[in-house]
Design a protein around this motif. Structure first.
Motif, PDB file in Angstrom:
ATOM      1  N   ASP A   1      -3.417  -2.502  12.383  1.00  0.00           N
ATOM      2  CA  ASP A   1      -3.642  -2.558  10.936  1.00  0.00           C
ATOM      3  C   ASP A   1      -5.130  -2.768  10.638  1.00  0.00           C
ATOM      4  O   ASP A   1      -5.565  -3.824  10.175  1.00  0.00           O
ATOM      5  CB  ASP A   1      -2.803  -3.677  10.320  1.00  0.00           C
ATOM      6  N   THR A   2      -5.924  -1.747  10.896  1.00  0.00           N
ATOM      7  CA  THR A   2      -7.369  -1.798  10.723  1.00  0.00           C
ATOM      8  C   THR A   2      -7.895  -0.376  10.612  1.00  0.00           C
ATOM      9  O   THR A   2      -7.181   0.582  10.923  1.00  0.00           O
ATOM     10  CB  THR A   2      -8.029  -2.507  11.929  1.00  0.00           C
ATOM     11  N   ASP A   3      -9.145  -0.248  10.162  1.00  0.00           N
ATOM     12  CA  ASP A   3      -9.751   1.082  10.134  1.00  0.00           C
ATOM     13  C   ASP A   3     -10.511   1.381  11.417  1.00  0.00           C
ATOM     14  O   ASP A   3     -11.119   2.447  11.544  1.00  0.00           O
ATOM     15  CB  ASP A   3     -10.677   1.233   8.920  1.00  0.00           C
ATOM     16  N   ARG A   4     -10.475   0.467  12.389  1.00  0.00           N
ATOM     17  CA  ARG A   4     -11.130   0.698  13.680  1.00  0.00           C
ATOM     18  C   ARG A   4     -10.220   1.523  14.599  1.00  0.00           C
ATOM     19  O   ARG A   4      -8.993   1.475  14.490  1.00  0.00           O
ATOM     20  CB  ARG A   4     -11.465  -0.634  14.352  1.00  0.00           C
ATOM     21  N   ILE A   5     -10.823   2.293  15.505  1.00  0.00           N
ATOM     22  CA  ILE A   5     -10.080   3.152  16.419  1.00  0.00           C
ATOM     23  C   ILE A   5      -9.821   2.380  17.704  1.00  0.00           C
ATOM     24  O   ILE A   5     -10.747   2.042  18.448  1.00  0.00           O
ATOM     25  CB  ILE A   5     -10.848   4.455  16.696  1.00  0.00           C
ATOM     26  N   LEU A   6      -8.558   2.086  17.960  1.00  0.00           N
ATOM     27  CA  LEU A   6      -8.149   1.167  19.031  1.00  0.00           C
ATOM     28  C   LEU A   6      -8.219   1.833  20.403  1.00  0.00           C
ATOM     29  O   LEU A   6      -7.735   2.941  20.588  1.00  0.00           O
ATOM     30  CB  LEU A   6      -6.729   0.684  18.740  1.00  0.00           C
ATOM     31  N   ILE A   7      -8.827   1.102  21.356  1.00  0.00           N
ATOM     32  CA  ILE A   7      -8.907   1.541  22.755  1.00  0.00           C
ATOM     33  C   ILE A   7      -8.374   0.414  23.638  1.00  0.00           C
ATOM     34  O   ILE A   7      -8.819  -0.727  23.534  1.00  0.00           O
ATOM     35  CB  ILE A   7     -10.358   1.843  23.187  1.00  0.00           C
TER      36      ILE A   7
ATOM     37  N   THR B   1       8.359   2.900   7.261  1.00  0.00           N
ATOM     38  CA  THR B   1       7.715   3.311   8.510  1.00  0.00           C
ATOM     39  C   THR B   1       7.172   2.085   9.227  1.00  0.00           C
ATOM     40  O   THR B   1       6.483   1.257   8.614  1.00  0.00           O
ATOM     41  CB  THR B   1       6.555   4.291   8.247  1.00  0.00           C
ATOM     42  N   ARG B   2       7.480   1.984  10.502  1.00  0.00           N
ATOM     43  CA  ARG B   2       6.883   0.946  11.344  1.00  0.00           C
ATOM     44  C   ARG B   2       6.050   1.649  12.423  1.00  0.00           C
ATOM     45  O   ARG B   2       6.575   2.438  13.195  1.00  0.00           O
ATOM     46  CB  ARG B   2       7.961   0.092  12.011  1.00  0.00           C
ATOM     47  N   ILE B   3       4.753   1.351  12.447  1.00  0.00           N
ATOM     48  CA  ILE B   3       3.877   1.963  13.447  1.00  0.00           C
ATOM     49  C   ILE B   3       3.911   1.105  14.702  1.00  0.00           C
ATOM     50  O   ILE B   3       3.515  -0.062  14.682  1.00  0.00           O
ATOM     51  CB  ILE B   3       2.430   2.084  12.934  1.00  0.00           C
ATOM     52  N   ASP B   4       4.395   1.671  15.789  1.00  0.00           N
ATOM     53  CA  ASP B   4       4.477   0.939  17.051  1.00  0.00           C
ATOM     54  C   ASP B   4       3.264   1.182  17.942  1.00  0.00           C
ATOM     55  O   ASP B   4       2.928   0.329  18.774  1.00  0.00           O
ATOM     56  CB  ASP B   4       5.747   1.346  17.810  1.00  0.00           C
ATOM     57  N   ASP B   5       2.618   2.326  17.786  1.00  0.00           N
ATOM     58  CA  ASP B   5       1.443   2.635  18.610  1.00  0.00           C
ATOM     59  C   ASP B   5       0.548   3.586  17.831  1.00  0.00           C
ATOM     60  O   ASP B   5       1.027   4.523  17.180  1.00  0.00           O
ATOM     61  CB  ASP B   5       1.862   3.269  19.938  1.00  0.00           C
ATOM     62  N   PHE B   6      -0.741   3.330  17.897  1.00  0.00           N
ATOM     63  CA  PHE B   6      -1.716   4.193  17.242  1.00  0.00           C
ATOM     64  C   PHE B   6      -3.062   3.907  17.893  1.00  0.00           C
ATOM     65  O   PHE B   6      -3.933   3.264  17.323  1.00  0.00           O
ATOM     66  CB  PHE B   6      -1.764   3.907  15.736  1.00  0.00           C
ATOM     67  N   GLY B   7      -3.188   4.345  19.139  1.00  0.00           N
ATOM     68  CA  GLY B   7      -4.389   4.007  19.880  1.00  0.00           C
ATOM     69  C   GLY B   7      -4.577   4.891  21.096  1.00  0.00           C
ATOM     70  O   GLY B   7      -3.863   5.876  21.294  1.00  0.00           O
ATOM     71  N   VAL B   8      -5.545   4.501  21.910  1.00  0.00           N
ATOM     72  CA  VAL B   8      -5.922   5.259  23.102  1.00  0.00           C
ATOM     73  C   VAL B   8      -5.845   4.346  24.312  1.00  0.00           C
ATOM     74  O   VAL B   8      -6.352   3.218  24.285  1.00  0.00           O
ATOM     75  CB  VAL B   8      -7.350   5.821  22.969  1.00  0.00           C
ATOM     76  N   ASP B   9      -5.188   4.816  25.371  1.00  0.00           N
ATOM     77  CA  ASP B   9      -5.131   4.080  26.640  1.00  0.00           C
ATOM     78  C   ASP B   9      -6.096   4.710  27.629  1.00  0.00           C
ATOM     79  O   ASP B   9      -6.113   5.937  27.794  1.00  0.00           O
ATOM     80  CB  ASP B   9      -3.717   4.139  27.238  1.00  0.00           C
ATOM     81  N   ARG B  10      -6.870   3.868  28.308  1.00  0.00           N
ATOM     82  CA  ARG B  10      -7.704   4.346  29.409  1.00  0.00           C
ATOM     83  C   ARG B  10      -6.915   4.176  30.703  1.00  0.00           C
ATOM     84  O   ARG B  10      -6.532   3.069  31.067  1.00  0.00           O
ATOM     85  CB  ARG B  10      -9.018   3.574  29.500  1.00  0.00           C
ATOM     86  N   GLN B  11      -6.649   5.269  31.389  1.00  0.00           N
ATOM     87  CA  GLN B  11      -5.857   5.247  32.609  1.00  0.00           C
ATOM     88  C   GLN B  11      -6.704   4.848  33.813  1.00  0.00           C
ATOM     89  O   GLN B  11      -7.936   4.908  33.777  1.00  0.00           O
ATOM     90  CB  GLN B  11      -5.236   6.628  32.861  1.00  0.00           C
ATOM     91  N   ALA B  12      -6.031   4.456  34.893  1.00  0.00           N
ATOM     92  CA  ALA B  12      -6.729   4.069  36.119  1.00  0.00           C
ATOM     93  C   ALA B  12      -7.553   5.210  36.692  1.00  0.00           C
ATOM     94  O   ALA B  12      -8.582   4.990  37.346  1.00  0.00           O
ATOM     95  CB  ALA B  12      -5.719   3.569  37.157  1.00  0.00           C
ATOM     96  N   ASP B  13      -7.125   6.445  36.455  1.00  0.00           N
ATOM     97  CA  ASP B  13      -7.851   7.606  36.983  1.00  0.00           C
ATOM     98  C   ASP B  13      -9.010   8.036  36.077  1.00  0.00           C
ATOM     99  O   ASP B  13      -9.647   9.057  36.319  1.00  0.00           O
ATOM    100  CB  ASP B  13      -6.898   8.786  37.197  1.00  0.00           C
ATOM    101  N   GLY B  14      -9.264   7.253  35.017  1.00  0.00           N
ATOM    102  CA  GLY B  14     -10.375   7.560  34.123  1.00  0.00           C
ATOM    103  C   GLY B  14     -10.012   8.432  32.940  1.00  0.00           C
ATOM    104  O   GLY B  14     -10.838   8.632  32.043  1.00  0.00           O
TER     105      GLY B  14
END
Length: 202
Positions: free
Chosen positions: A64-70, A125-138
């Protein structure tokens, strides 16, 4: 000793001020701003006179923010330092849902709370995910997930509930690359969600 003690005390009181100034300086830094777009689905079928209210989605504090989640790992949450959404994620998704549903031309009125007629149906609407995951492989993976629930307004009866989720790799964590990745996954999600809502709201 008295002078040393006095300087130490002043230092303690100065710390919160320094932190506040640092936060203000960070907030004042210009950031690239990105706005995700609705989709335009050519929906076949008759036009209904019914009205649909789209409530503002709920989300965790991290979303719940205007920042882009990582997420660099499962336990840490950070944000892209030089980029932001044009609005908070819940408000942006609400606007996109309204525009995408209205663009089909199938519903008499689609709007937000406080505007338009008394609704026949309400979309939660319930937002459960809205972001970016960095994987172990980069690699970086954009993830969007939400649960939609339709209610009949007159008696608050649940008509139906369904979870929608999309994810896909992006090549790097550049803000423009990530924003385009979000748009791609959102287009796919809405392509499923909009017809689902129409079938139950009309």
């Amino acid at each position: 000793m008295a002078l040393t003690r006095r300087m130490f005390t002043l230092g303690i009181f100065a710390l919160p001020g320094c932190t506040a100034i640092s936060s203000l300086n960070e907030a004042a830094q210009p950031r690239d701003t990105f706005a995700l777009q609705p989709i335009n689905i050519a929906a076949e079928g008759r036009r209904s006179a019914r009205s649909l209210l789209v409530l503002e989605p709920t989300a965790s504090a991290a979303i719940d923010t205007d920042r882009i989640l990582i997420r660099r790992d499962p336990l840490s949450v950070t944000y892209l330092p030089d980029a932001r959404w044009a609005d908070g994620a819940p408000q942006m998704l609400q606007s996109i849902l309204v525009q995408s549903l209205a663009a089909t031309g199938r519903i008499g009125f689609v709007g937000v709370q406080g505007a338009g007629p008394i609704p026949d149906t309400v979309l939660l609407t319930r937002i459960d995910d809205f972001g970016v995951d960095r994987q172990a492989d980069g690699l970086f993976v954009v993830r969007i997930a939400c649960e939609l629930t339709l209610l009949r307004d007159r008696d608050q009866r649940v008509i139906d509930t369904r979870r929608f989720a999309q994810s896909g790799n992006v090549s790097d964590d550049a803000a423009s690359t990530i924003a385009q990745g979000f748009q791609t996954q959102l287009d796919a999600l809405l392509s499923d969600a909009v017809p689902w809502v129409l079938m139950r709201a009309i």
